[in-house]
Design an enzyme around this catalytic site. Structure first.
Site, PDB file in Angstrom:
ATOM      1  N   ARG A  23      16.128  -8.370  12.795  1.00 33.26           N
ATOM      2  CA  ARG A  23      16.666  -7.530  11.732  1.00 33.26           C
ATOM      3  C   ARG A  23      16.402  -8.184  10.370  1.00 33.26           C
ATOM      4  O   ARG A  23      16.017  -9.356  10.307  1.00 33.26           O
ATOM      5  CB  ARG A  23      18.160  -7.313  11.962  1.00 33.26           C
ATOM      6  CG  ARG A  23      18.461  -6.631  13.291  1.00 33.26           C
ATOM      7  CD  ARG A  23      19.941  -6.667  13.617  1.00 33.26           C
ATOM      8  NE  ARG A  23      20.711  -5.859  12.672  1.00 33.26           N
ATOM      9  CZ  ARG A  23      20.901  -4.547  12.784  1.00 33.26           C
ATOM     10  NH1 ARG A  23      20.366  -3.893  13.790  1.00 33.26           N
ATOM     11  NH2 ARG A  23      21.624  -3.903  11.887  1.00 33.26           N
ATOM     12  N   CYS A  39       4.213 -21.296 -19.693  1.00 30.36           N
ATOM     13  CA  CYS A  39       3.483 -20.285 -18.925  1.00 30.36           C
ATOM     14  C   CYS A  39       2.374 -19.698 -19.794  1.00 30.36           C
ATOM     15  O   CYS A  39       2.648 -19.104 -20.840  1.00 30.36           O
ATOM     16  CB  CYS A  39       4.429 -19.177 -18.461  1.00 30.36           C
ATOM     17  SG  CYS A  39       3.568 -17.783 -17.691  1.00 30.36           S
ATOM     18  N   CYS A  42       2.556 -15.790 -20.836  1.00 32.69           N
ATOM     19  CA  CYS A  42       3.648 -15.228 -21.620  1.00 32.69           C
ATOM     20  C   CYS A  42       3.187 -14.728 -22.990  1.00 32.69           C
ATOM     21  O   CYS A  42       2.187 -15.198 -23.549  1.00 32.69           O
ATOM     22  CB  CYS A  42       4.762 -16.267 -21.784  1.00 32.69           C
ATOM     23  SG  CYS A  42       5.861 -16.366 -20.354  1.00 32.69           S
ATOM     24  N   HIS A 163       4.746 -15.762 -13.253  1.00 39.30           N
ATOM     25  CA  HIS A 163       4.640 -14.589 -14.125  1.00 39.30           C
ATOM     26  C   HIS A 163       3.869 -13.491 -13.383  1.00 39.30           C
ATOM     27  O   HIS A 163       2.788 -13.715 -12.869  1.00 39.30           O
ATOM     28  CB  HIS A 163       3.899 -14.979 -15.411  1.00 39.30           C
ATOM     29  CG  HIS A 163       4.012 -13.974 -16.500  1.00 39.30           C
ATOM     30  ND1 HIS A 163       4.476 -14.285 -17.769  1.00 39.30           N
ATOM     31  CD2 HIS A 163       3.715 -12.650 -16.541  1.00 39.30           C
ATOM     32  CE1 HIS A 163       4.443 -13.210 -18.536  1.00 39.30           C
ATOM     33  NE2 HIS A 163       3.984 -12.202 -17.797  1.00 39.30           N
ATOM     34  N   HIS A 165       1.529 -10.949 -11.962  1.00 39.94           N
ATOM     35  CA  HIS A 165       0.121 -10.691 -12.239  1.00 39.94           C
ATOM     36  C   HIS A 165      -0.601 -10.253 -10.963  1.00 39.94           C
ATOM     37  O   HIS A 165      -0.113 -10.451  -9.858  1.00 39.94           O
ATOM     38  CB  HIS A 165      -0.567 -11.930 -12.825  1.00 39.94           C
ATOM     39  CG  HIS A 165      -0.670 -13.080 -11.862  1.00 39.94           C
ATOM     40  ND1 HIS A 165       0.404 -13.908 -11.568  1.00 39.94           N
ATOM     41  CD2 HIS A 165      -1.705 -13.552 -11.116  1.00 39.94           C
ATOM     42  CE1 HIS A 165       0.036 -14.833 -10.698  1.00 39.94           C
ATOM     43  NE2 HIS A 165      -1.240 -14.639 -10.401  1.00 39.94           N
ATOM     44  N   CYS A 195     -11.431  13.384   8.314  1.00 42.69           N
ATOM     45  CA  CYS A 195     -11.097  12.030   7.885  1.00 42.69           C
ATOM     46  C   CYS A 195     -10.073  11.434   8.853  1.00 42.69           C
ATOM     47  O   CYS A 195      -9.024  12.052   9.122  1.00 42.69           O
ATOM     48  CB  CYS A 195     -10.544  12.063   6.458  1.00 42.69           C
ATOM     49  SG  CYS A 195      -9.679  10.570   5.948  1.00 42.69           S
ATOM     50  N   HIS A 239      -6.724  14.145   0.500  1.00 39.30           N
ATOM     51  CA  HIS A 239      -7.857  13.250   0.737  1.00 39.30           C
ATOM     52  C   HIS A 239      -8.412  12.714  -0.585  1.00 39.30           C
ATOM     53  O   HIS A 239      -8.651  13.465  -1.529  1.00 39.30           O
ATOM     54  CB  HIS A 239      -8.976  13.975   1.492  1.00 39.30           C
ATOM     55  CG  HIS A 239     -10.148  13.086   1.776  1.00 39.30           C
ATOM     56  ND1 HIS A 239     -10.125  12.128   2.760  1.00 39.30           N
ATOM     57  CD2 HIS A 239     -11.364  12.983   1.184  1.00 39.30           C
ATOM     58  CE1 HIS A 239     -11.279  11.480   2.762  1.00 39.30           C
ATOM     59  NE2 HIS A 239     -12.047  11.978   1.816  1.00 39.30           N
TER      60      HIS A 239
END
Length: 346
Positions: A23, A39, A42, A163, A165, A195, A239
Site C-alpha cells: 500500500r 543555485c 534561480c 530546482h 527542471h 493504432c 489519435h
C-alpha cells in the site's frame, strides 16, 4: 497467487505480486535532500549558466537577464555535443561514432522552491510550450534520429539540482526501447489498420478499473502491465503521433491533466521521487536506402507520457531476466489515486 502480465506496447513481461499487495504507506520513506548554497537556475543568477537558447518572457526583457518565466539553456556538462560530425566507423566487429547530439535544460520556474506539481496550469502550459519549441527546433538537424525529453524529480530519481527542471537529449540513433515501440505499433497497424495505442485506450476506458482521470481530451491511467508501483501514463484521447504538433489549447488541457496526476501522486505517496518521460514521434528525416523508414508513424504511433515513481530498485532477477516485478497491482494504484481529494492538496 502472482500474475504474469504482457505489455504489447513495450514487449515486456511483468510479474504482479498480488499476495504482497504493498500500500502507499509502505513506500513512504524519508527522501534524500541536496543542500545548495548557490543555485545556478534561480532568478537573477542568469550569468551562472550558459547563454539561453529559448525563453518565455512577457515583459520585453533582454535574453540572459531576469524577467523570464521559463528558460532553456545548454547543459553545462553535456553528455553529447552538437559540434562536429558523426564519422560512423567500424572497430572490428563493433561500431562506433562521435558523441554528437544535443543536451539542454528547461528551467521550469524562476522559483527555487516550487515543483512542477505546484505550478498553476497556465505556468505548466508555458513549460509545455517550451518543450514544443525545442522539439521543433532540434528536429531540423538531420544528424538526429530521436529526441528524449525527461524529468528527474528527487535525488533518488537522478536530480542533482533540486530546482525544478527538465532535460532534453537529442541522439543520432533510435534507442532500442523506442524502436521496439515503433516496430510493435507498425506491425499492429499493418495487420489491423488501427493504432495499437488507440485500441489500448478504448479498452481501458471501457474497463475503467485503471482509469485515474478522463476529461475527454487526455486519459490518465495505470498501465495494465505496470512495471513499477503507481506507474502512471497520460495520453491524448484522440489519435496523435507527435507532441510537437499540439496546438496551444491542447497544451492547456494537457497542463490540467498533468497537474492533476502529479498532485494525486504527491498526495498518495508523500511527494515521491519520480521520472517523467515523453514518448513522441522520432525524427522522420529521409535516410539513404530507406525511403519508407518509419513512414507510417502518423497513422500507427500515439505519443504518451510515463510518470514513474522511484519507489523500488531493480535487483538480480530483473537484471537477469528483463522481467519487472510490481508489488502494487495497477487497479489498486488507480483506486488510491482516484480517491484523492484534490481540494486538500491545493
Amino acid at each position: 497467487m502472482s500474475e504474469l502480465r504482457w505489455d504489447p506496447l513495450k514487449k515486456t513481461w511483468v510479474i504482479i505480486t498480488l499476495e504482497r499487495g504493498r500500500r502507499p504507506r509502505d513506500f513512504m520513506n524519508d527522501r534524500k535532500q541536496v543542500n545548495m548554497t548557490v543555485c545556478p537556475f534561480c532568478y537573477g543568477r542568469e550569468d551562472k549558466t550558459p547563454r539561453e537558447i529559448f525563453a518565455i518572457r512577457t515583459d520585453g526583457s533582454r535574453p540572459n537577464t531576469p524577467g523570464w518565466k521559463v528558460r532553456v539553456i545548454p547543459n553545462k556538462y553535456p553528455v553529447l555535443r552538437i559540434e562536429g560530425e558523426l564519422e560512423k566507423r567500424g572497430v572490428g566487429i563493433y561500431d562506433a561514432m562521435n558523441g554528437i547530439g544535443a543536451h539542454e535544460v528547461v528551467i521550469e520556474t524562476p522559483d527555487h522552491d516550487r515543483s512542477l506539481a505546484e505550478l498553476a496550469p497556465a505556468e505548466i502550459t508555458d513549460v509545455l510550450k517550451a518543450y514544443r519549441a525545442r522539439l521543433l527546433d532540434l528536429r531540423k538537424d538531420p544528424r538526429f534520429r530521436y529526441i528524449l525529453l525527461f524529468k528527474n524529480h528527487g535525488v533518488e530519481a537522478g536530480a542533482a539540482i533540486p530546482h525544478s527542471h527538465t532535460q532534453i537529449i537529442a541522439v543520432p540513433i533510435t534507442p532500442n526501447l523506442t524502436a521496439t515501440e515503433l516496430s510493435v505499433c507498425q506491425e499492429y497497424y499493418k495487420k489491423k489498420e488501427r493504432c495499437l495505442f488507440c485500441d489500448l485506450l478504448a479498452q481501458e476506458r471501457e474497463d475503467r478499473r485503471r482509469i485515474i482521470r478522463d476529461d475527454g481530451n487526455f486519459v490518465v491511467f495505470a498501465p495494465y502491465a505496470s512495471r513499477f508501483p503507481f506507474e502512471v501514463r497520460i495520453a491524448p484521447a484522440r489519435h496523435s503521433h507527435d507532441f510537437a504538433l499540439m496546438a496551444d489549447h491542447e497544451l492547456s488541457a494537457l497542463a490540467e491533466a498533468l497537474k492533476d496526476a502529479l498532485l494525486r501522486m504527491r498526495s498518495v505517496l508523500r511527494d515521491p521521487p519520480y521520472n517523467f518521460l515523453l514518448h513522441t514521434s522520432p525524427l522522420m528525416h529521409l535516410r539513404l536506402g530507406k525511403p519508407g523508414y518509419w513512414g507510417s508513424i502518423p497513422y500507427d504511433f500515439h505519443w504518451h507520457i510515463d510518470l514513474v515513481p522511484r519507489l523500488t530498485n531493480n535487483a538480480g532477477f530483473e537484471w537477469g531476466t528483463g522481467f519487472f516485478m510490481n508489488s502494487t497491482p495497477p487497479e489498486e494504484a488507480a483506486r488510491f489515486m482516484r480517491a484523492v481529494d484534490l481540494s486538500m492538496s491545493l
